[in-house]
Design a protein around this motif. Structure first.
Motif, PDB file in Angstrom:
ATOM      1  N   HIS A 114       7.336 -23.687  55.807  1.00 26.22           N
ATOM      2  CA  HIS A 114       6.918 -24.482  56.974  1.00 26.22           C
ATOM      3  C   HIS A 114       8.144 -25.410  57.604  1.00 26.22           C
ATOM      4  CE1 HIS A 114       4.042 -26.905  59.384  1.00 26.22           C
ATOM      5  NE2 HIS A 114       4.856 -27.844  59.148  1.00 26.22           N
ATOM      6  N   ALA A 115       8.820 -25.977  57.040  1.00 23.25           N
ATOM      7  CA  ALA A 115       9.809 -26.906  57.303  1.00 23.25           C
ATOM      8  C   ALA A 115      10.881 -26.154  58.105  1.00 23.25           C
ATOM      9  CB  ALA A 115      10.447 -27.794  56.221  1.00 23.25           C
ATOM     10  N   ALA A 116      11.015 -24.711  57.517  1.00 21.06           N
ATOM     11  CA  ALA A 116      12.198 -24.031  58.212  1.00 21.06           C
ATOM     12  C   ALA A 116      12.064 -23.347  59.578  1.00 21.06           C
ATOM     13  CB  ALA A 116      12.409 -22.991  57.267  1.00 21.06           C
ATOM     14  N   GLU A 117      10.465 -23.539  59.975  1.00 24.42           N
ATOM     15  CA  GLU A 117       9.876 -23.054  60.983  1.00 24.42           C
ATOM     16  C   GLU A 117       9.682 -24.192  62.048  1.00 24.42           C
ATOM     17  OE1 GLU A 117       7.696 -18.938  59.372  1.00 24.42           O
ATOM     18  OE2 GLU A 117       6.710 -20.567  59.566  1.00 24.42           O
ATOM     19  N   THR A 118       9.242 -23.772  63.171  1.00 21.13           N
ATOM     20  CA  THR A 118       8.758 -24.786  64.044  1.00 21.13           C
ATOM     21  C   THR A 118       7.447 -24.175  64.759  1.00 21.13           C
ATOM     22  OG1 THR A 118      10.070 -24.157  65.895  1.00 21.13           O
ATOM     23  CG2 THR A 118      10.958 -25.937  64.598  1.00 21.13           C
ATOM     24  N   GLY A 119       6.711 -25.063  65.313  1.00 20.53           N
ATOM     25  CA  GLY A 119       5.420 -24.996  65.975  1.00 20.53           C
ATOM     26  C   GLY A 119       4.115 -24.661  65.112  1.00 20.53           C
TER      27      GLY A 119
END
Length: 394
Positions: A114-119
């Motif tokens: 989750h932290a490595a992605e956005t949105g």
């Protein structure tokens, strides 16, 4: 009693056990439901809420697991009621170790993903969206997601084994194993024997080996399948200027957060006269190679880029100098079967036979019929910002 003894589990251990158990089952159920719902405009808001709750429960389990381990270390562990059953005791110990490991690896890998992605689908208060030392990276997100998936398989298997073992003790053996955790019943082994010391070592080592493999697999497979990276862009021979490097990125607001994607495979034909400040360009983009984090597959679907039917986008424009290094490319973009006028404003510096440009254009996805079912900007924004960088030689 609050504390454990060698014959029973105290109220704290029981409360942590059942709370974590219920939360894990709910999180697993939400994850399975979400995985089996078709991604569409009608399901977007529901899925956002579902995955937000799923992620928040996962992070909650992680912190409760830490508390549970700290508490367990400080307390005596009730002795196995049948220590003479060596294989059964070994299996039970291994399952317990696997459950503990999964309670850490699965939610932590999910949080890293989750932290490595956005949105999409934020973790609810009071937990944050980011983690220290975790960059925004599709590679990191993919690796963490793979670990998350593998850990889930271990959790499914160990949870099923744990439940079946508890039922065996209650229905077949008719002993107090389940009762000790259910309501704190006190019970000692009839023989007074203790499990063999090697059982703890072997069960812990087996679990450690399994999870070490789970964590290592994404990195090993990535290394084995890695090849020389394809060039970011390649130039058409018809152009006066040959592209050496460059990037096309696009940014959209999703669920109130910026999400940036990449279009890594494209070619450009560029003719430009630095004396007059005029020229022409044609850019051909392979949209089937786009990436947009966790929603890449949805972005490629029929509602958006529809890459199964439209694998190419074409931007054709006339270039003119506005003032100094400021230029504009006025032309059209053909995307998913629609041709729309587009103005790309960019800054261009030319030094001999070397040129560098950076520019951006603002598009409206509705002009291309993309995401027609997403009529609310709170889900997917209408505006799409395209950023372009190019380094070329003449």
């Amino acid at each position: 009693m609050i504390k454990n003894s060698t014959s029973h589990y105290g109220s704290v251990s029981r409360a942590l056990h059942w709370t974590i158990a219920v939360l894990i089952i709910i999180a697993l159920a939400l994850g399975l439901i979400g995985d089996n719902i078709e991604r569409s405009a009608d399901s977007a808001e529901f899925l956002q809420r579902l995955y937000s709750v799923h992620k928040t429960i996962g992070v909650t389990v992680l912190f409760l697991a830490i508390i549970r381990v700290v508490w367990a270390i400080s307390q005596p562990k009730p002795a196995a009621l049948h220590p003479d059953r060596t294989l059964e005791t070994l299996a039970a110990e291994t399952v317990h170790w696997a459950l503990y490991a999964a309670m850490f690896v699965m939610p932590l890998s999910g949080w890293i993903m989750h932290a490595a992605e956005t949105g999409f689908a934020p973790i609810l208060w009071p937990f944050g969206q980011n983690l220290p030392f975790v960059p925004k990276s599709e590679t990191v997100a993919h690796s963490a997601g793979f670990i998350h998936m593998l850990a889930s398989y271990v959790l499914y298997a160990s949870l099923a084994a744990h439940i079946m073992g508890a039922l065996k003790h209650a229905i077949i053996d008719r002993d107090a194993t389940l009762a000790r955790m259910a309501h704190g019943k006190s019970a000692e082994p009839a023989s007074g024997a203790k499990p063999a010391g090697w059982i703890h070592t072997v069960s812990a080592a087996a679990t450690l080996a399994v999870f070490a493999a789970i964590i290592a697999i994404p990195f090993v497979t990535a290394k084995e399948t890695s090849v020389a990276p394809a060039p970011v862009a390649s130039a058409e021979t018809a152009g006066e200027w040959q592209v050496q490097s460059g990037a096309i990125e696009f940014t959209v607001i999703q669920m109130g957060a910026e999400v940036t994607g990449q279009l890594p495979d494209w070619t450009a034909s560029i003719d430009y006269d630095p004396t007059t400040g005029e020229g022409q360009t044609e850019v051909i983009i392979d949209t089937s190679t786009l990436s947009l984090g966790s929603v890449t597959d949805q972005a490629k679907g029929a509602e958006f880029f529809d890459t199964s039917n439209y694998q190419t986008a074409v931007f054709t424009a006339d270039i003119s100098r506005v003032d100094g290094t400021t230029h504009v490319a006025n032309g059209t973009l053909t995307l998913v079967g629609e041709t729309v006028p587009v103005e790309l404003v960019f800054d261009l510096t030319v030094d001999g036979d070397q040129a560098q440009m950076t520019g951006s254009a603002s598009l409206d996805r509705r002009d291309f019929g993309m995401g027609a079912g997403y009529t609310d900007e709170g889900t997917v924004g209408f505006a799409v910002i395209v950023d372009v960088t190019v380094t070329a030689t003449r």
